[in-house]
Scaffold this motif. Structure first.
Motif, PDB file in Angstrom:
ATOM      1  N   SER A  88     -46.288 -24.998 -52.392  1.00  0.00           N
ATOM      2  CA  SER A  88     -45.509 -25.269 -53.604  1.00  0.00           C
ATOM      3  C   SER A  88     -44.306 -26.159 -53.326  1.00  0.00           C
ATOM      4  O   SER A  88     -43.713 -26.711 -54.256  1.00  0.00           O
ATOM      5  CB  SER A  88     -45.034 -23.948 -54.222  1.00  0.00           C
ATOM      6  OG  SER A  88     -43.983 -23.354 -53.466  1.00  0.00           O
ATOM      7  N   ARG A  89     -43.923 -26.296 -52.039  1.00  0.00           N
ATOM      8  CA  ARG A  89     -42.748 -27.093 -51.675  1.00  0.00           C
ATOM      9  C   ARG A  89     -43.103 -28.510 -51.232  1.00  0.00           C
ATOM     10  O   ARG A  89     -42.233 -29.253 -50.799  1.00  0.00           O
ATOM     11  CB  ARG A  89     -41.994 -26.395 -50.541  1.00  0.00           C
ATOM     12  CG  ARG A  89     -41.429 -25.026 -50.906  1.00  0.00           C
ATOM     13  CD  ARG A  89     -40.325 -25.136 -51.925  1.00  0.00           C
ATOM     14  NE  ARG A  89     -39.671 -23.856 -52.167  1.00  0.00           N
ATOM     15  CZ  ARG A  89     -38.629 -23.693 -52.955  1.00  0.00           C
ATOM     16  NH1 ARG A  89     -38.123 -24.747 -53.592  1.00  0.00           N
ATOM     17  NH2 ARG A  89     -38.093 -22.499 -53.139  1.00  0.00           N
ATOM     18  N   LEU A 239     -35.342 -37.259 -41.126  1.00  0.00           N
ATOM     19  CA  LEU A 239     -35.760 -36.174 -42.008  1.00  0.00           C
ATOM     20  C   LEU A 239     -34.506 -35.458 -42.496  1.00  0.00           C
ATOM     21  O   LEU A 239     -33.765 -34.885 -41.691  1.00  0.00           O
ATOM     22  CB  LEU A 239     -36.693 -35.216 -41.278  1.00  0.00           C
ATOM     23  CG  LEU A 239     -38.024 -35.803 -40.803  1.00  0.00           C
ATOM     24  CD1 LEU A 239     -38.768 -34.813 -39.914  1.00  0.00           C
ATOM     25  CD2 LEU A 239     -38.908 -36.217 -41.984  1.00  0.00           C
ATOM     26  N   VAL A 240     -34.269 -35.476 -43.800  1.00  0.00           N
ATOM     27  CA  VAL A 240     -33.038 -34.944 -44.378  1.00  0.00           C
ATOM     28  C   VAL A 240     -33.355 -33.655 -45.147  1.00  0.00           C
ATOM     29  O   VAL A 240     -34.062 -33.691 -46.166  1.00  0.00           O
ATOM     30  CB  VAL A 240     -32.378 -35.962 -45.324  1.00  0.00           C
ATOM     31  CG1 VAL A 240     -31.105 -35.368 -45.937  1.00  0.00           C
ATOM     32  CG2 VAL A 240     -32.061 -37.248 -44.571  1.00  0.00           C
ATOM     33  N   PRO A 241     -32.859 -32.506 -44.690  1.00  0.00           N
ATOM     34  CA  PRO A 241     -33.131 -31.249 -45.398  1.00  0.00           C
ATOM     35  C   PRO A 241     -32.598 -31.274 -46.828  1.00  0.00           C
ATOM     36  O   PRO A 241     -31.472 -31.713 -47.079  1.00  0.00           O
ATOM     37  CB  PRO A 241     -32.390 -30.211 -44.549  1.00  0.00           C
ATOM     38  CG  PRO A 241     -32.314 -30.820 -43.185  1.00  0.00           C
ATOM     39  CD  PRO A 241     -32.124 -32.291 -43.430  1.00  0.00           C
ATOM     40  N   VAL A 242     -33.437 -30.830 -47.757  1.00  0.00           N
ATOM     41  CA  VAL A 242     -33.038 -30.717 -49.157  1.00  0.00           C
ATOM     42  C   VAL A 242     -33.085 -29.266 -49.638  1.00  0.00           C
ATOM     43  O   VAL A 242     -32.571 -28.951 -50.704  1.00  0.00           O
ATOM     44  CB  VAL A 242     -33.923 -31.593 -50.068  1.00  0.00           C
ATOM     45  CG1 VAL A 242     -33.722 -33.060 -49.750  1.00  0.00           C
ATOM     46  CG2 VAL A 242     -35.405 -31.221 -49.937  1.00  0.00           C
ATOM     47  N   HIS A 243     -33.687 -28.399 -48.851  1.00  0.00           N
ATOM     48  CA  HIS A 243     -33.746 -26.976 -49.195  1.00  0.00           C
ATOM     49  C   HIS A 243     -33.953 -26.173 -47.919  1.00  0.00           C
ATOM     50  O   HIS A 243     -34.843 -26.491 -47.127  1.00  0.00           O
ATOM     51  CB  HIS A 243     -34.887 -26.694 -50.175  1.00  0.00           C
ATOM     52  CG  HIS A 243     -35.035 -25.253 -50.532  1.00  0.00           C
ATOM     53  ND1 HIS A 243     -34.228 -24.634 -51.459  1.00  0.00           N
ATOM     54  CD2 HIS A 243     -35.875 -24.292 -50.074  1.00  0.00           C
ATOM     55  CE1 HIS A 243     -34.576 -23.365 -51.567  1.00  0.00           C
ATOM     56  NE2 HIS A 243     -35.576 -23.124 -50.735  1.00  0.00           N
ATOM     57  N   VAL A 244     -33.146 -25.149 -47.732  1.00  0.00           N
ATOM     58  CA  VAL A 244     -33.275 -24.248 -46.588  1.00  0.00           C
ATOM     59  C   VAL A 244     -33.258 -22.819 -47.116  1.00  0.00           C
ATOM     60  O   VAL A 244     -32.405 -22.466 -47.933  1.00  0.00           O
ATOM     61  CB  VAL A 244     -32.128 -24.439 -45.573  1.00  0.00           C
ATOM     62  CG1 VAL A 244     -32.296 -23.475 -44.401  1.00  0.00           C
ATOM     63  CG2 VAL A 244     -32.077 -25.877 -45.081  1.00  0.00           C
ATOM     64  N   GLU A 245     -34.205 -22.009 -46.655  1.00  0.00           N
ATOM     65  CA  GLU A 245     -34.310 -20.639 -47.158  1.00  0.00           C
ATOM     66  C   GLU A 245     -34.593 -19.683 -46.003  1.00  0.00           C
ATOM     67  O   GLU A 245     -35.507 -19.918 -45.211  1.00  0.00           O
ATOM     68  CB  GLU A 245     -35.428 -20.565 -48.197  1.00  0.00           C
ATOM     69  CG  GLU A 245     -35.494 -19.266 -48.957  1.00  0.00           C
ATOM     70  CD  GLU A 245     -36.491 -19.323 -50.103  1.00  0.00           C
ATOM     71  OE1 GLU A 245     -36.820 -18.258 -50.643  1.00  0.00           O
ATOM     72  OE2 GLU A 245     -36.953 -20.439 -50.446  1.00  0.00           O
ATOM     73  N   GLN A 282     -35.012 -15.217 -36.744  1.00  0.00           N
ATOM     74  CA  GLN A 282     -35.060 -15.474 -38.186  1.00  0.00           C
ATOM     75  C   GLN A 282     -36.347 -16.182 -38.565  1.00  0.00           C
ATOM     76  O   GLN A 282     -36.925 -16.918 -37.762  1.00  0.00           O
ATOM     77  CB  GLN A 282     -33.868 -16.346 -38.607  1.00  0.00           C
ATOM     78  CG  GLN A 282     -32.523 -15.643 -38.508  1.00  0.00           C
ATOM     79  CD  GLN A 282     -31.384 -16.573 -38.894  1.00  0.00           C
ATOM     80  OE1 GLN A 282     -31.169 -17.588 -38.256  1.00  0.00           O
ATOM     81  NE2 GLN A 282     -30.656 -16.218 -39.938  1.00  0.00           N
ATOM     82  N   TYR A 283     -36.765 -15.952 -39.785  1.00  0.00           N
ATOM     83  CA  TYR A 283     -37.945 -16.610 -40.344  1.00  0.00           C
ATOM     84  C   TYR A 283     -37.440 -17.600 -41.385  1.00  0.00           C
ATOM     85  O   TYR A 283     -36.856 -17.207 -42.394  1.00  0.00           O
ATOM     86  CB  TYR A 283     -38.851 -15.569 -40.976  1.00  0.00           C
ATOM     87  CG  TYR A 283     -40.289 -15.989 -41.144  1.00  0.00           C
ATOM     88  CD1 TYR A 283     -40.988 -16.597 -40.106  1.00  0.00           C
ATOM     89  CD2 TYR A 283     -40.974 -15.734 -42.332  1.00  0.00           C
ATOM     90  CE1 TYR A 283     -42.317 -16.952 -40.249  1.00  0.00           C
ATOM     91  CE2 TYR A 283     -42.302 -16.070 -42.492  1.00  0.00           C
ATOM     92  CZ  TYR A 283     -42.974 -16.689 -41.450  1.00  0.00           C
ATOM     93  OH  TYR A 283     -44.292 -17.038 -41.593  1.00  0.00           O
ATOM     94  N   LEU A 284     -37.623 -18.889 -41.131  1.00  0.00           N
ATOM     95  CA  LEU A 284     -36.928 -19.927 -41.882  1.00  0.00           C
ATOM     96  C   LEU A 284     -37.902 -20.899 -42.551  1.00  0.00           C
ATOM     97  O   LEU A 284     -38.932 -21.245 -41.983  1.00  0.00           O
ATOM     98  CB  LEU A 284     -36.023 -20.713 -40.931  1.00  0.00           C
ATOM     99  CG  LEU A 284     -34.763 -21.356 -41.497  1.00  0.00           C
ATOM    100  CD1 LEU A 284     -33.810 -20.296 -42.029  1.00  0.00           C
ATOM    101  CD2 LEU A 284     -34.072 -22.180 -40.410  1.00  0.00           C
ATOM    102  N   LEU A 285     -37.554 -21.291 -43.783  1.00  0.00           N
ATOM    103  CA  LEU A 285     -38.233 -22.369 -44.493  1.00  0.00           C
ATOM    104  C   LEU A 285     -37.258 -23.547 -44.604  1.00  0.00           C
ATOM    105  O   LEU A 285     -36.129 -23.373 -45.063  1.00  0.00           O
ATOM    106  CB  LEU A 285     -38.635 -21.913 -45.886  1.00  0.00           C
ATOM    107  CG  LEU A 285     -39.007 -23.000 -46.912  1.00  0.00           C
ATOM    108  CD1 LEU A 285     -40.356 -23.622 -46.572  1.00  0.00           C
ATOM    109  CD2 LEU A 285     -39.022 -22.446 -48.326  1.00  0.00           C
ATOM    110  N   ILE A 286     -37.696 -24.727 -44.154  1.00  0.00           N
ATOM    111  CA  ILE A 286     -36.893 -25.936 -44.297  1.00  0.00           C
ATOM    112  C   ILE A 286     -37.743 -26.988 -45.002  1.00  0.00           C
ATOM    113  O   ILE A 286     -38.872 -27.274 -44.587  1.00  0.00           O
ATOM    114  CB  ILE A 286     -36.437 -26.488 -42.936  1.00  0.00           C
ATOM    115  CG1 ILE A 286     -35.711 -25.424 -42.099  1.00  0.00           C
ATOM    116  CG2 ILE A 286     -35.505 -27.692 -43.141  1.00  0.00           C
ATOM    117  CD1 ILE A 286     -35.413 -25.866 -40.682  1.00  0.00           C
ATOM    118  N   VAL A 287     -37.195 -27.572 -46.060  1.00  0.00           N
ATOM    119  CA  VAL A 287     -37.832 -28.658 -46.779  1.00  0.00           C
ATOM    120  C   VAL A 287     -36.981 -29.906 -46.566  1.00  0.00           C
ATOM    121  O   VAL A 287     -35.760 -29.871 -46.756  1.00  0.00           O
ATOM    122  CB  VAL A 287     -37.942 -28.334 -48.296  1.00  0.00           C
ATOM    123  CG1 VAL A 287     -38.640 -29.480 -49.025  1.00  0.00           C
ATOM    124  CG2 VAL A 287     -38.661 -27.015 -48.504  1.00  0.00           C
TER     125      VAL A 287
END
Length: 291
Positions: A88-89, A239-245, A282-287
């Motif tokens: 979805s990302r 690569l520029v992060p736009v969302h980190v969760e 940690q369990y990380l999502l990076i977009v």
């Protein structure tokens, strides 16, 4: 230079290091029920963990056979939820777009992306066995015209520069050097393309890698990176992060339930739970967008 095993005429392996050869050997031999039994439910084979609230009522099932079946199905549901979150990302994709699945395993992630977006997908793995298995799954689903898997090195794929609208790693970054990996993603992505990673990383604020992180490394023959290195390496590679969760809290229910699944446990479950709970892992999502 490509290398070929003795006696394997016409079969070339990806350019890779001695360490990567060991990793390939590991995954070529791997027949873990926690991967295979879950995938048999709907022929979507995921090589990652799950997120979301778990239905713990499956533990109350009195019939032992039915209890195993329900546990397996619930763990698979949580793993599939993680794959759907990543897909979805990936941004707004069209059926004409191509996406790149780096470290594709047995191929579930590419299928999920194709089902959601209708896009073309190329998955890459250094395991010849995984690539063959995944291609057979694509043929069985009738999507092999759009979803293909390749026995290649995700650090040096040979694919066309700028040919992809989106790319990702799902729990596979700990097997490679991040600068080399992100350089390849940046090369493959068109300008404005989207990169997504879901990964376990060690928490720099905790200090050095904890005992639990070291045990996870030994279990999977990997080298978990510190959280900060993801952002430094991305910055060095356009690569520029736009969302980190932070997905850590949502990952705990999966591991708590998996610890109860006696037919699927691998012995690493308690270590993951300890690492998440003590804050060292940690369990990380990076977009990120490719600029």
């Amino acid at each position: 230079m490509t290398i070929a095993p003795a006696g394997a005429k016409g079969i070339s392996l990806p350019t890779q290091s001695t360490y990567q050869n060991r990793v390939a050997d590991y995954w070529n031999a791997e027949e873990n029920p926690v991967n295979l039994e879950l995938g048999k439910i709907d022929d979507l084979y995921h090589h990652h963990y799950g997120i979301g609230d778990a239905d713990r009522s499956v533990l109350d099932e009195p019939d032992p056979v039915r209890r195993q079946e329900r546990l397996t199905a619930e763990l698979h549901r949580l793993e599939h939820a993680q794959a759907e979150l990543l897909a979805s990302r990936l941004g707004p994709l069209t059926p004409d777009d191509r996406v790149f699945d780096a470290g594709c395993g047995r191929g579930g992630g590419s299928i999920v992306a194709n089902l959601r977006h209708g896009c073309h997908a190329d998955g890459v793995t250094i395991s010849a066995k995984q690539a063959a298995f995944a291609n057979e799954q694509a043929r069985a689903r009738g999507v092999d015209d759009k979803v293909r898997y390749h026995h290649r090195n995700m650090l040096d794929t040979g694919f066309a520069t700028g040919g992809y609208a989106a790319s990702w790693n799902n729990e596979s970054t700990m097997y490679v050097e991040l600068d080399l990996l992100f350089a390849e993603h940046a090369r493959l992505l068109r300008r404005g393309g989207r990169y997504v990673v879901i990964t376990g990383c060690y928490n720099d604020t905790y200090g050095r890698a904890s005992r639990e992180v070291s045990l996870i490394n030994a279990h999977y023959i990997c080298d978990i990176h510190p959280r900060s290195e993801y952002f430094r390496a991305m910055a060095r590679n356009r690569l520029v992060p736009v969302h980190v969760e932070d997905l850590t809290a949502t990952a705990l229910p999966y591991w708590e339930l998996r610890q109860e699944a006696e037919h699927l446990v691998t012995g690493i479950e308690e270590t993951f739970l300890d690492a998440y709970r003590n804050g060292s892992f940690q369990y990380l999502l990076i977009v990120a967008d490719r600029v």
